[in-house]
Scaffold this motif. Sequence first.
Motif, short mmCIF file in Angstrom:
data_model
loop_
_atom_site.label_atom_id
_atom_site.label_comp_id
_atom_site.label_asym_id
_atom_site.label_seq_id
_atom_site.Cartn_x
_atom_site.Cartn_y
_atom_site.Cartn_z
N TYR A 3 -47.33 32.38 13.93
CA TYR A 3 -46.39 31.26 14.03
C TYR A 3 -47.11 30.03 14.59
CZ TYR A 3 -42.93 34.93 13.40
OH TYR A 3 -42.21 35.99 12.91
N ARG A 4 -47.19 29.00 13.77
CA ARG A 4 -47.83 27.76 14.24
C ARG A 4 -46.80 26.97 15.04
NH1 ARG A 4 -49.18 24.10 9.75
NH2 ARG A 4 -48.15 22.29 10.63
N MET A 5 -46.97 26.97 16.36
CA MET A 5 -46.00 26.36 17.25
C MET A 5 -46.38 24.91 17.54
SD MET A 5 -44.16 28.99 17.50
CE MET A 5 -42.92 28.24 18.56
N GLN A 6 -45.37 24.07 17.55
CA GLN A 6 -45.60 22.66 17.90
C GLN A 6 -45.85 22.54 19.40
OE1 GLN A 6 -42.17 20.02 17.91
NE2 GLN A 6 -43.39 18.40 16.97
N PRO A 7 -46.99 21.98 19.81
CA PRO A 7 -47.24 21.80 21.24
C PRO A 7 -46.31 20.74 21.83
CG PRO A 7 -49.27 21.62 19.95
CD PRO A 7 -48.12 21.54 19.00
N TYR A 8 -45.92 20.94 23.08
CA TYR A 8 -45.10 19.94 23.75
C TYR A 8 -45.40 19.94 25.24
CZ TYR A 8 -42.09 23.92 25.03
OH TYR A 8 -41.61 25.12 25.51
N ILE A 9 -45.10 18.81 25.87
CA ILE A 9 -45.36 18.66 27.30
C ILE A 9 -44.09 18.43 28.10
CG2 ILE A 9 -45.77 16.17 27.23
CD1 ILE A 9 -48.10 16.64 29.18
N VAL A 10 -43.02 17.92 27.46
CA VAL A 10 -41.74 17.74 28.15
C VAL A 10 -40.83 18.90 27.75
CG1 VAL A 10 -39.69 16.30 28.40
CG2 VAL A 10 -41.95 15.24 28.25
N GLN A 11 -40.50 19.75 28.72
CA GLN A 11 -39.69 20.92 28.40
C GLN A 11 -38.23 20.79 28.83
OE1 GLN A 11 -41.52 24.25 30.39
NE2 GLN A 11 -40.49 23.84 32.34
N GLY A 12 -37.93 19.75 29.61
CA GLY A 12 -36.54 19.55 30.02
C GLY A 12 -36.29 18.13 30.45
N ILE A 13 -35.03 17.70 30.29
CA ILE A 13 -34.61 16.36 30.71
C ILE A 13 -33.36 16.52 31.55
CG2 ILE A 13 -33.82 14.08 29.93
CD1 ILE A 13 -35.33 14.61 27.31
N GLY A 14 -33.31 15.84 32.67
CA GLY A 14 -32.17 16.00 33.56
C GLY A 14 -31.99 14.85 34.52
N LYS A 15 -31.35 15.14 35.63
CA LYS A 15 -31.02 14.14 36.63
C LYS A 15 -31.46 14.63 38.00
CE LYS A 15 -27.04 11.66 38.60
NZ LYS A 15 -25.57 11.53 38.57
N THR A 16 -32.08 13.73 38.76
CA THR A 16 -32.52 14.08 40.10
C THR A 16 -31.37 13.94 41.09
OG1 THR A 16 -34.77 13.36 39.62
CG2 THR A 16 -34.17 13.51 41.94
N SER A 17 -31.29 14.87 42.04
CA SER A 17 -30.22 14.82 43.04
C SER A 17 -30.38 13.57 43.91
CB SER A 17 -30.26 16.07 43.92
OG SER A 17 -31.50 16.16 44.60
N SER A 18 -29.29 13.22 44.61
CA SER A 18 -29.30 12.00 45.42
C SER A 18 -30.35 12.03 46.52
CB SER A 18 -27.91 11.77 46.03
OG SER A 18 -27.52 12.90 46.81
N ASN A 19 -30.68 13.22 47.01
CA ASN A 19 -31.71 13.31 48.06
C ASN A 19 -33.12 13.41 47.48
OD1 ASN A 19 -31.90 15.93 47.10
ND2 ASN A 19 -31.03 16.89 48.92
#
Length: 696
Positions: free
Chosen positions: A550-566
Amino acid sequence: MDYFRKNSGTGSKKQASTPTRMKIILGIIFILFALLIGQLAYLQLAYGSRFKSEVAQNDSTVVSNQVPRGVMYDSKGRVLVGNKANNAITYTKGASTSSKQIYQISTALSAYISITDEKPTQEQLAEYYLADTANSTKIEAKLPKSEKGNNVSSTELTQNLIKEVKKEKIKFTKRQKTAALIFNKISGAYTLSTIYIKNKGLTDKELAQVGEHLSDLPGVGIGTDWERSYPNGSSIQSIIGSVSTEKSGLPSDNLQYYLAQGYSRNDRVGTSYLEKEYEPLLKGTKSQIEVETKGNGGIQQTKTVYKGQAGASLMLSIDAKYQKQVQAALKTVYASALSAGAAKYSSGAYAVAMNPKTGALLAITGLSHNVKTNKVTDNALGVINQSFVMGSAVKGATVAGGLLNNVITPTSNTLSDTPIYLPGSPVKKSVYPVGTFSSLDAETALEVSSNIYMMHLALKWVKAKYVPKTYISMPNDAFNVLRRNFAMFGLGQKTGVDLPGEVSGIEGQSFDSQGRILSGSLLDLAYGNYDAYTPIQMVQYVSTIANGGYRMQPYIVQGIGKTSSNGKKIYINYNKKPVVQQQIPWSKAELNIIQTGFYRVVHGTNAWGTAHPLKNVKPSISGKTGTAQTFYYDPDHPNKKNQPELINATFVGYAPSKNPKLAIAVIFPGLDPNMEGTYTLQVAKAMVKDYFAANK
């Protein structure tokens, strides 16, 4: 006589009528003036207070300000790129602020702060000096008549005044230089925009003094600015990219695009790599401040109506600790190669690690070596934008092509190990002496890295006609046949990694100037000594073998989210799903040929095995070494003859040999061929041991 008396009578009538007409005209004018004065008096008495209140009434405008950029974390939640908050002196420009007012504010503010990280230009100093009416009057008096007066435009006059100030060679004090910088910043600000006067190195004393005198400094305020910080080091900063400064603002080459997206000219934006690729997410939503202005254009008050939303945070696939270990190993081994003289003409070294099952990049590191100065610098980007001829490391793809196209089979794959003799060319053979083997099967050919086997395989594959030392003929599509096969593994193709600037590699020529196919070069291509590939293509290729096809596409960003207030936790809203770009249609038996060959490269018993130093590493490693001939290219003397002959040394591999969790590629381009050593294997060993020590 009567005639004269008549005429005389007529003239006296006219003289009598003239004053009457004048009186009538003057009377009318008087009446009109009286009406006008009466009307003005009426308006003043009846509506004066209303007009006065309208002049004095406030107007409100909503302006936007920057918010903190999104944070980047490693795969374990460590902050790779954060935001460091700095106290700042700000200024919000009124609707009708004059140069005189700017001069007064700049002069007053310079008594409380100093700016030492910038130096004003002579023109900036002159503009500040001339903003004082007394100074401009004095300087103008010194100008010749040809450089002032009605025939000279205001722009020309200003330039003439600036030139004259420069001639004066005035000695400006430290405070005046600071004031000139402040004057320049405020003058260049847009109406009702908020700028930073000083946002670095602001001392407590400066902050306190400005705070005490804010009532005397209209438009000046105290706020907070943000700058990027790298708490876990900057080893992959070249991959992360950079952000423009407030001073540089929007990139000029994309100015209209950013303005159309609602940016201001002095906004900071990502200018390269991850910062640029994920700019729409990282920038966040600007805060909105309502600015009330007086009728005279001065600022009455400001009020926050929307505090804004900080940029989205990115969770990277990189492990910061492992990244540092890989970088340290690469630097240490490369330093030893330099010390030994093996890397004297080398351009650098690169190492990349990937999860073969998902495509997640685990570590990316690279070094650039300046041959002239012997200076070594970080260059992780070379993993995606540098191409090298990789040598025998690609032979797994060649054998796979032979199997997939039924040139050989799992049960019938033995070929002669007789060197290739092309007419008028040096013999084409393997590293080991001619006659070491009479014939080889595919697994052993991989183990001992036989060039001869790959060339005979290619001859059968493209149905070439070959008579040793006499004749060779190939179809014109022979290069396309082999390259299509390599492309299935990602070799010669952009991998689609989520970073801008990736290159696809370099294809060598297929035909000579007379349109004849380059038969010898096609044979070189078969064993990896012709086309050039990137390190990230190599790790994708070996991952395809490791995971079963299986030729897998390389990636560097695995998640996107929000940082807590602290700022201590990230809440993930999106997780990257692995992408299969192509599945190799081989059978288990065909795959087993290649995987067995790769295992024997490390663990085999044949004396010509090329990666035996990795035999005792736990967990078990499978892989393939490679060397490719190259030459040192001196950019200062491109036509110089007898450039040093060098080799590119490579290793691709995976571990454990069964159910692999780690795939790696290591490239040391431009080594002395007599001092190849085991540099790539040393780095590979460290990469495997460090990874599994941290992931038991």
